[in-house]
Design a protein around this motif. Structure first.
Motif, PDB file in Angstrom:
ATOM      1  N   LEU A 123      61.742 -35.650  12.018  1.00  0.00           N
ATOM      2  CA  LEU A 123      61.879 -37.102  11.890  1.00  0.00           C
ATOM      3  C   LEU A 123      62.310 -37.505  10.489  1.00  0.00           C
ATOM      4  CD1 LEU A 123      58.734 -38.038  13.940  1.00  0.00           C
ATOM      5  CD2 LEU A 123      61.087 -38.636  14.549  1.00  0.00           C
ATOM      6  N   ALA A 124      61.844 -36.785   9.473  1.00  0.00           N
ATOM      7  CA  ALA A 124      62.287 -37.090   8.109  1.00  0.00           C
ATOM      8  C   ALA A 124      63.799 -36.932   7.989  1.00  0.00           C
ATOM      9  CB  ALA A 124      61.575 -36.175   7.115  1.00  0.00           C
ATOM     10  N   GLU A 125      64.322 -35.925   8.670  1.00  0.00           N
ATOM     11  CA  GLU A 125      65.763 -35.653   8.599  1.00  0.00           C
ATOM     12  C   GLU A 125      66.577 -36.602   9.468  1.00  0.00           C
ATOM     13  OE1 GLU A 125      68.904 -32.011   9.648  1.00  0.00           O
ATOM     14  OE2 GLU A 125      66.761 -31.609   9.493  1.00  0.00           O
ATOM     15  N   THR A 126      66.078 -36.923  10.661  1.00  0.00           N
ATOM     16  CA  THR A 126      66.892 -37.684  11.616  1.00  0.00           C
ATOM     17  C   THR A 126      66.668 -39.193  11.559  1.00  0.00           C
ATOM     18  OG1 THR A 126      65.215 -37.386  13.347  1.00  0.00           O
ATOM     19  CG2 THR A 126      66.989 -35.739  13.211  1.00  0.00           C
ATOM     20  N   GLU A 127      65.465 -39.632  11.123  1.00  0.00           N
ATOM     21  CA  GLU A 127      65.163 -41.069  11.153  1.00  0.00           C
ATOM     22  C   GLU A 127      64.810 -41.644   9.792  1.00  0.00           C
ATOM     23  OE1 GLU A 127      65.672 -42.699  13.861  1.00  0.00           O
ATOM     24  OE2 GLU A 127      65.807 -41.058  15.301  1.00  0.00           O
ATOM     25  N   GLY A 128      64.406 -40.791   8.846  1.00  0.00           N
ATOM     26  CA  GLY A 128      63.999 -41.279   7.541  1.00  0.00           C
ATOM     27  C   GLY A 128      65.169 -41.440   6.584  1.00  0.00           C
ATOM     28  N   LYS A 129      64.874 -41.963   5.391  1.00  0.00           N
ATOM     29  CA  LYS A 129      65.906 -42.220   4.383  1.00  0.00           C
ATOM     30  C   LYS A 129      65.690 -41.457   3.084  1.00  0.00           C
ATOM     31  CE  LYS A 129      66.971 -46.609   3.831  1.00  0.00           C
ATOM     32  NZ  LYS A 129      66.775 -48.081   3.656  1.00  0.00           N
ATOM     33  N   LEU A 130      64.440 -41.107   2.758  1.00  0.00           N
ATOM     34  CA  LEU A 130      64.140 -40.615   1.412  1.00  0.00           C
ATOM     35  C   LEU A 130      64.097 -39.099   1.295  1.00  0.00           C
ATOM     36  CD1 LEU A 130      61.366 -43.104   0.225  1.00  0.00           C
ATOM     37  CD2 LEU A 130      63.848 -43.245  -0.068  1.00  0.00           C
ATOM     38  N   GLY A 131      63.844 -38.388   2.379  1.00  0.00           N
ATOM     39  CA  GLY A 131      63.763 -36.933   2.313  1.00  0.00           C
ATOM     40  C   GLY A 131      62.333 -36.431   2.216  1.00  0.00           C
ATOM     41  N   ILE A 135      58.589 -37.914   0.709  1.00  0.00           N
ATOM     42  CA  ILE A 135      57.593 -38.238   1.726  1.00  0.00           C
ATOM     43  C   ILE A 135      56.286 -37.475   1.486  1.00  0.00           C
ATOM     44  CG2 ILE A 135      57.059 -37.902   4.186  1.00  0.00           C
ATOM     45  CD1 ILE A 135      60.037 -38.567   4.733  1.00  0.00           C
ATOM     46  N   LEU A 136      56.393 -36.222   1.043  1.00  0.00           N
ATOM     47  CA  LEU A 136      55.203 -35.390   0.888  1.00  0.00           C
ATOM     48  C   LEU A 136      54.530 -35.538  -0.474  1.00  0.00           C
ATOM     49  CD1 LEU A 136      56.365 -32.114   2.692  1.00  0.00           C
ATOM     50  CD2 LEU A 136      54.977 -33.985   3.610  1.00  0.00           C
ATOM     51  N   GLU A 137      55.157 -36.272  -1.393  1.00  0.00           N
ATOM     52  CA  GLU A 137      54.586 -36.440  -2.737  1.00  0.00           C
ATOM     53  C   GLU A 137      53.140 -36.940  -2.728  1.00  0.00           C
ATOM     54  OE1 GLU A 137      56.867 -38.901  -5.320  1.00  0.00           O
ATOM     55  OE2 GLU A 137      58.561 -37.503  -5.405  1.00  0.00           O
ATOM     56  N   PRO A 138      52.825 -38.019  -1.975  1.00  0.00           N
ATOM     57  CA  PRO A 138      51.440 -38.527  -2.039  1.00  0.00           C
ATOM     58  C   PRO A 138      50.407 -37.503  -1.574  1.00  0.00           C
ATOM     59  CG  PRO A 138      52.916 -40.165  -1.052  1.00  0.00           C
ATOM     60  CD  PRO A 138      53.691 -38.892  -1.153  1.00  0.00           C
ATOM     61  N   ALA A 139      50.692 -36.812  -0.480  1.00  0.00           N
ATOM     62  CA  ALA A 139      49.727 -35.826   0.030  1.00  0.00           C
ATOM     63  C   ALA A 139      49.568 -34.665  -0.935  1.00  0.00           C
ATOM     64  CB  ALA A 139      50.158 -35.329   1.401  1.00  0.00           C
ATOM     65  N   LEU A 194      52.462 -27.743   1.316  1.00  0.00           N
ATOM     66  CA  LEU A 194      53.319 -28.930   1.360  1.00  0.00           C
ATOM     67  C   LEU A 194      54.445 -28.850   0.333  1.00  0.00           C
ATOM     68  CD1 LEU A 194      50.568 -31.655   1.877  1.00  0.00           C
ATOM     69  CD2 LEU A 194      52.188 -30.791   3.584  1.00  0.00           C
ATOM     70  N   ARG A 195      54.166 -28.262  -0.834  1.00  0.00           N
ATOM     71  CA  ARG A 195      55.240 -28.078  -1.819  1.00  0.00           C
ATOM     72  C   ARG A 195      56.327 -27.174  -1.257  1.00  0.00           C
ATOM     73  NH1 ARG A 195      51.214 -28.564  -6.052  1.00  0.00           N
ATOM     74  NH2 ARG A 195      50.524 -26.430  -5.660  1.00  0.00           N
ATOM     75  N   ARG A 196      55.928 -26.114  -0.569  1.00  0.00           N
ATOM     76  CA  ARG A 196      56.918 -25.204   0.018  1.00  0.00           C
ATOM     77  C   ARG A 196      57.725 -25.890   1.113  1.00  0.00           C
ATOM     78  NH1 ARG A 196      53.970 -19.232   0.383  1.00  0.00           N
ATOM     79  NH2 ARG A 196      53.053 -19.282  -1.709  1.00  0.00           N
ATOM     80  N   VAL A 197      57.069 -26.687   1.929  1.00  0.00           N
ATOM     81  CA  VAL A 197      57.788 -27.420   2.982  1.00  0.00           C
ATOM     82  C   VAL A 197      58.734 -28.437   2.357  1.00  0.00           C
ATOM     83  CG1 VAL A 197      57.531 -29.012   4.921  1.00  0.00           C
ATOM     84  CG2 VAL A 197      55.982 -27.055   4.705  1.00  0.00           C
ATOM     85  N   ALA A 198      58.292 -29.102   1.290  1.00  0.00           N
ATOM     86  CA  ALA A 198      59.155 -30.082   0.612  1.00  0.00           C
ATOM     87  C   ALA A 198      60.427 -29.424   0.088  1.00  0.00           C
ATOM     88  CB  ALA A 198      58.385 -30.744  -0.533  1.00  0.00           C
ATOM     89  N   ARG A 199      60.321 -28.168  -0.358  1.00  0.00           N
ATOM     90  CA  ARG A 199      61.479 -27.461  -0.902  1.00  0.00           C
ATOM     91  C   ARG A 199      62.344 -26.819   0.175  1.00  0.00           C
ATOM     92  NH1 ARG A 199      57.713 -25.586  -4.963  1.00  0.00           N
ATOM     93  NH2 ARG A 199      57.483 -23.626  -3.788  1.00  0.00           N
ATOM     94  N   HIS A 200      61.697 -26.243   1.179  1.00  0.00           N
ATOM     95  CA  HIS A 200      62.424 -25.367   2.115  1.00  0.00           C
ATOM     96  C   HIS A 200      62.401 -25.833   3.568  1.00  0.00           C
ATOM     97  CE1 HIS A 200      62.755 -22.628  -1.249  1.00  0.00           C
ATOM     98  NE2 HIS A 200      61.447 -22.534  -1.352  1.00  0.00           N
ATOM     99  N   GLY A 201      61.703 -26.928   3.864  1.00  0.00           N
ATOM    100  CA  GLY A 201      61.706 -27.439   5.229  1.00  0.00           C
ATOM    101  C   GLY A 201      60.716 -26.738   6.145  1.00  0.00           C
TER     102      GLY A 201
END
Length: 525
Positions: A123-131, A135-139, A194-201
């Motif tokens: 959803l971040a890729e298909t519907e979101g705007k920021l990446g 999105i994962l910064e706050p968590a 979450l850092r790894r997902v933020a970098r590599h999906g």
């Protein structure tokens, strides 16, 4: 307008964007994302992932999610299924041969592959705007820095702490004890994931070291999960189902969620003059409880992985509801329907966001029971859900445990339309209660013209496994009248569910409400 001399809370009004959810830090994070130029999907995802840190007993990245959402300028409701499948080697006969008649909720056999992370990345890729990184910064921040434990979270944490096993007790207990209110909870292992997902999906979660960590925890306890089960995890787009009540259209996520149960229940209630009853009286509770028994019995019989069920249209058909309504005696309670097919617990989080372009997101996210299975991966501390306990072991049942099947799910997001226009994303947490909660909330709005905050505040009752649970908000007189009708009445030890909603008003203003049964709030800007 409410009486300001009585306890209560006001709805929240805003123009540009609004979020309602069960924890203030998550609501605040969602609004910050909107202010940074994100849309409702960005904000909902950011808040949802953070809820896994704020309310780890309720949800987390080892869980599942369902969403309903709209795109800017459109009243078409889209559905996304972020629920996971049983591992390919799962086999009900194997468990029956061990003498089991249910899937043990604290065992690896109850762990379906967590699919929320795949859904969030998609959803971040298909519907979101920021990446994903934004999105994962706050968590990531709060998982590292810590979150003060809120009062309702502390209450639930203490109730569910016995579920925790093995290394999970090190990650989620403090010197062997649940946290006190205000004590800081940190999860540096999840921050690293979450850092790894933020970098590599999504592949950073479903393959490599993170997936291996989850696999090891499961296989050590006899789980049949394999690396391929994780690598193949995938969310899916679905077509919503809907029904109408008092001029309002209720849009629900289709099976394997239980949303059709709410539509069936409302279809049954149409055959009674609910609006002519005392909204807080015994007669309304009685009729609603009887309708719930019948609707949930249908749910238990039919709802399953959509590839394995064939009675959805039968559940939604008006003639089905008419026949069931005819079975209700206004003067006497019927025997309880068959026991619910899942182990009922009330551990779920819900978040809804509407942005300045009126994109609306209704997102529900859970690890099922309190702390899921209680099994956590050793290195990263990922708690693993027990959604597989939503399967039955009954041979030949459409919801029988089987390889690559999705179980019947209790979590359901909701959306209301009126005259074809989306007017309200909403959700009611509370395990099995959720369809009953959707029906009660919609009836409060339409039959009794309550505003959305009053509709949430109102006392609740739920017929659950032969017991009519009646909150303390009802009088002793009502409880006695229900007992006289033949109900086995109890006051539940925990409040029944929680809820959040945002009304998109015709004047262009957003109105948000948050259930006082939880720690959360509605925030806007």
């Amino acid at each position: 307008m409410r009486d300001f001399q009585l306890q209560g809370r006001s709805a929240v009004f805003a123009e540009n964007g609004l979020c309602a959810t069960s924890h203030p830090l998550a609501a605040g994070a969602a609004i910050d994302i909107l202010k940074r130029g994100g849309n409702a999907m960005d904000a909902a995802l950011a808040g949802a992932v953070l809820l896994g840190i704020c309310e780890p007993q309720m949800t987390g990245i080892g869980g599942d999610c369902f969403l309903l959402y709209t795109r800017p300028g459109s009243d078409d409701v889209l559905a996304l299924n972020g629920s996971g499948r049983a591992p390919a080697a799962a086999n009900a006969a194997h468990l029956r041969d061990q003498g089991l008649d249910i899937v043990p909720p604290g065992s690896p056999h109850a762990v379906t592959i967590p699919c929320a992370m795949d859904a969030f990345c998609h959803l971040a890729e298909t519907e979101g705007k920021l990446g994903l990184d934004v999105i994962l910064e706050p968590a990531i921040h709060y998982a590292e820095a810590g979150v003060p434990v809120a009062p309702r979270v502390a209450f639930d944490w203490a109730n569910d702490a016995a579920t925790l096993q093995g290394t999970a007790r090190q990650d989620y207990l403090f010197d062997g004890q649940p946290p006190r209110v205000g004590q800081m909870f940190r999860s540096p292992g999840q921050a690293e994931v979450l850092r790894r997902v933020a970098r590599h999906g999504r592949d950073a979660f479903y393959t490599g070291e993170v997936a291996d960590d989850m696999l090891a925890a499961l296989q050590q306890q006899g789980g049949v999960h394999q690396a391929e089960d994780f690598a193949d995890a995938a969310c899916s787009t679905e077509t919503p189902v809907s029904g109408s009540y008092q001029g309002m259209e209720l849009v629900e996520h289709p099976p394997n969620g239980q949303g059709a149960t709410a539509i069936l229940m409302l279809n049954i209630l149409k055959h009674f003059d609910i609006a002519g009853m005392d909204p807080f009286g015994a007669q309304r509770v009685h009729i609603e409880a009887e309708a719930a028994k019948l609707a949930y019995d249908a749910r238990n019989r039919f709802i399953a992985d959509p590839d394995h069920m064939s009675h959805l249209q039968h559940m939604l058909a008006p003639e089905t509801a008419a026949k069931l309504a005819a079975l209700i005696n206004p003067g006497r309670a019927m025997a309880a329907a068959a026991p619910l097919s899942e182990a009922v617990h009330k551990d779920t989080v819900y978040i809804t966001v509407v942005d300045k372009d009126r994109m609306a997101v209704s997102l529900i996210y859970s690890i099922f029971r309190g702390f899921g299975t209680g099994i956590a991966s050793e290195k990263f501390g990922i708690l693993l859900q027990n959604r597989g306990s939503g399967f039955t072991l009954e041979a030949g049942h459409p919801n029988e445990l089987g390889g690559n099947k999705r179980p019947m799910h209790t979590i359901i997001p909701g959306m209301l339309r009126q005259d074809g226009k989306v007017v309200m994303p909403f959700g009611v947490m509370g395990g099995a209660y959720q369809p009953n909660g959707h029906a009660r909330f919609m009836s409060n709005l339409t039959d009794f013209d309550m505003d959305i905050q009053a509709a949430m505040n109102a006392p609740r009752a739920f017929s659950d496994k032969g017991v009519l649970k009646v909150e303390r908000g009802y009088s002793d007189k009502v409880r006695q009248q229900l007992a006289d009708l033949g109900h086995r009445v109890e006051i539940p030890p925990t409040a029944i569910g929680g809820s959040q909603a945002i009304r998109i008003r015709s004047d262009g203003v957003l109105e948000g409400a948050s259930d006082p049964r939880k720690d959360g709030c509605a925030l806007g800007y």
